[in-house]
Design an enzyme around this catalytic site. Structure first.
Site, PDB file in Angstrom:
ATOM      1  CG  HIS A  73      30.660  39.038  68.035  1.00 31.91           C
ATOM      2  ND1 HIS A  73      29.870  39.281  66.929  1.00 31.91           N
ATOM      3  CD2 HIS A  73      31.478  38.002  67.687  1.00 31.91           C
ATOM      4  CE1 HIS A  73      30.185  38.422  65.960  1.00 31.91           C
ATOM      5  NE2 HIS A  73      31.161  37.637  66.397  1.00 31.91           N
ATOM      6  CG  ASP A 315      33.711  34.332  66.689  1.00 29.62           C
ATOM      7  OD1 ASP A 315      33.035  35.357  66.872  1.00 29.62           O
ATOM      8  OD2 ASP A 315      33.267  33.320  66.116  1.00 29.62           O
TER       9      ASP A 315
HETATM   10  O1  DOR Z   1      29.235  31.345  67.668  1.00 27.51           O
HETATM   11  C1  DOR Z   1      29.157  32.460  67.177  1.00 27.51           C
HETATM   12  N1  DOR Z   1      28.644  33.492  67.873  1.00 27.51           N
HETATM   13  N2  DOR Z   1      29.564  32.641  65.919  1.00 27.51           N
HETATM   14  C2  DOR Z   1      29.364  33.797  65.273  1.00 27.51           C
HETATM   15  O2  DOR Z   1      29.794  33.919  64.150  1.00 27.51           O
HETATM   16  C3  DOR Z   1      28.618  34.889  65.924  1.00 27.51           C
HETATM   17  C4  DOR Z   1      28.753  34.812  67.373  1.00 27.51           C
HETATM   18  C5  DOR Z   1      27.814  35.729  68.132  1.00 27.51           C
HETATM   19  O3  DOR Z   1      27.647  36.881  67.719  1.00 27.51           O
HETATM   20  O4  DOR Z   1      27.321  35.326  69.185  1.00 27.51           O
END
Ligand code: DOR
Length: 433
Positions: A73, A315
């Site tokens: 992200h 992630d």
């Molecule tokens: O913990 C998480 N944060 N899981 C996700 O799937 C999205 C992510 C986020 O974008 O902060």
């Protein structure tokens, strides 16, 4: 704070002298030299040069394909205070990653071809390869499918509403049917919202002890099961992200026996921590899906070892201090993981769980590239150099200064890791750690 990484453009020739070269595609291990010229591999072999060129002594170090992460992200556009494509690239290089796929839960959501173009154009200026994933539904609202065909044409490599699950089975079915036309995977964040309810951490003994509402295993596994069945029904590719439970692993294993278009990933944090680590209410361990109990952790380790889970994905989810320096119930979900990834998984999987280094490397290089259809034959004369060089034996303590991300929400700070990235080479740049 001193910066822990230096980036130089490779000018002319650069000789990487005597690394152990591990090629995960050819499954070979050899001791050789690698000569680079600008951004290309000019030669691999025993190289003797009369000219005086820049040489890096790689004795005792391993050279392999640059790591590839299918799940990051980078918060761009919209939340540049947490991360940008640029700062995310620095963070990736620091972790040995040369290629990443970015999730579309930005502001605005990446759900149009114009926004896919934006990511690709920005990525072209940066020292790593960035592949955008488009949203499955418009605004990630879970109801109307986005312009998947146009986004695919613009360069989207997969579709996901990650962060938010596709609750509606019909929407999921249609998304799979459309994605099948383009041959790219659907990546659904599997969590049944009704079953999750207000769960803040894994449901179990520890959540009871801490007095926090629990998020049960079945909230994930029931949706993973639905998604697998829908993938089989439609014949589409499904990639299951951040698998966290033993039941999900069982469902994936079973479906893989009869339907070949299923792949799955696990994160370093689900492999390293268990819910017992949350006893001090560390908000950097608040993540979706939650860190599960020790038995689930063991099942995930086994699943990577036996190939049920194909790859490691971080992630990497940057959040600022407002999001994390608060009470557990109010804290944002997510943690950063690019810089620490290799040291974490090398420690857990190779040192403790005796997975071979070749197999670990496959889970970070070959397997994710195969899932996305990226080039997997990298260690060859004439190819663009996309390389990581690491010390497999170095033990080190992960510190805040090792973080190049704009956000510092890592639960690995002050943890002892094993295996350290020394150089990352990507798009004609040499990053020295
Ligand atoms: O913990 C998480 N944060 N899981 C996700 O799937 C999205 C992510 C986020 O974008 O902060």
């Amino acid at each position: 704070m001193e910066k822990s990484m230096k980036i130089d453009k490779i000018k002319g020739k650069l000789l990487l002298k005597n690394p152990k070269i591990i090629d995960p595609l050819k499954e070979t291990v050899s001791q050789n030299d690698v000569l680079l010229e600008h951004n290309k591999i000019a030669e691999i072999g025993s190289i003797k040069l009369d000219e005086d060129i820049k040489t890096i002594d790689c004795n005792g170090l391993v050279l392999t394909h640059g790591f590839c992460d299918l799940h990051v992200h980078f918060r761009d556009p919209g939340n540049g205070d947490k991360e940008t494509l640029e700062s995310g690239s620095q963070s990736a290089l620091a972790g040995g990653f040369t290629r990443v796929c970015t999730m579309p839960n930005t502001v605005p959501t990446i759900d149009t071809p114009e926004l896919i173009n934006y990511t690709i154009e920005q990525g072209e200026k940066l020292p790593i390869h960035i592949h955008p994933i488009g949203a499955i539904t418009q605004g990630q609202a879970g109801s109307e499918l986005s312009e998947m065909g146009l986004m695919f044409k613009a360069g989207a490599v997969a579709f996901s509403d990650d962060g938010l699950p596709i609750q509606n089975g019909l929407v999921m079915r249609k998304a799979l049917e459309y994605s099948k036309m383009f041959g790219v995977p659907i990546i659904n964040h599997a969590e049944d919202e009704c079953l999750r309810a207000d769960g803040l951490m894994n449901e179990g003994e520890v959540s009871t002890r801490l007095g926090l509402p629990g998020n049960p295993n079945i909230a994930e596994s029931i949706m993973v099961f639905r998604d697998l069945k829908l993938a089989e029904l439609t014949g589409a590719k499904l990639h299951v992200p951040h698998v966290s439970t033993a039941d999900s692993v069982e469902h994936i294993k079973e479906m893989k026996n009869t339907f070949e278009k299923i792949t799955a990933e696990v994160t370093p944090h689900h492999l390293f921590f268990s819910d017992e680590s949350l006893q001090h209410y560390n908000t950097n361990l608040k993540v979706a899906p939650p860190i599960r109990d020790p038995q689930s952790r063991k099942a995930l380790i086994e699943a990577i070892k036996n190939g049920t889970i194909d790859c490691i994905a971080t992630d990497h989810a940057p959040h600022n201090s407002h999001g994390k320096e608060t009470t557990f119930d109010l804290a944002s979900c997510g943690l950063i993981g690019l810089e620490s990834c290799f040291g974490v998984v090398k420690k857990v999987l190779v040192d403790e769980e005796k997975l071979g280094l070749m197999n670990l490397i496959k889970t970070m290089t070959l397997n994710p590239r195969k899932i996305m259809g990226f080039d997997c034959d990298l260690l060859k004369k004439g190819k663009d150099a996309e390389i990581v060089v690491f010390d497999e034996k170095e033990e080190w303590t992960f510190k805040k200064k090792n973080i190049l991300s704009k956000s510092k929400n890592s639960p690995f700070i002050n943890h002892h890791l094993s295996g350290k990235v020394k150089f990352t080479i990507s798009k004609g740049y040499l990053a020295t750690l």
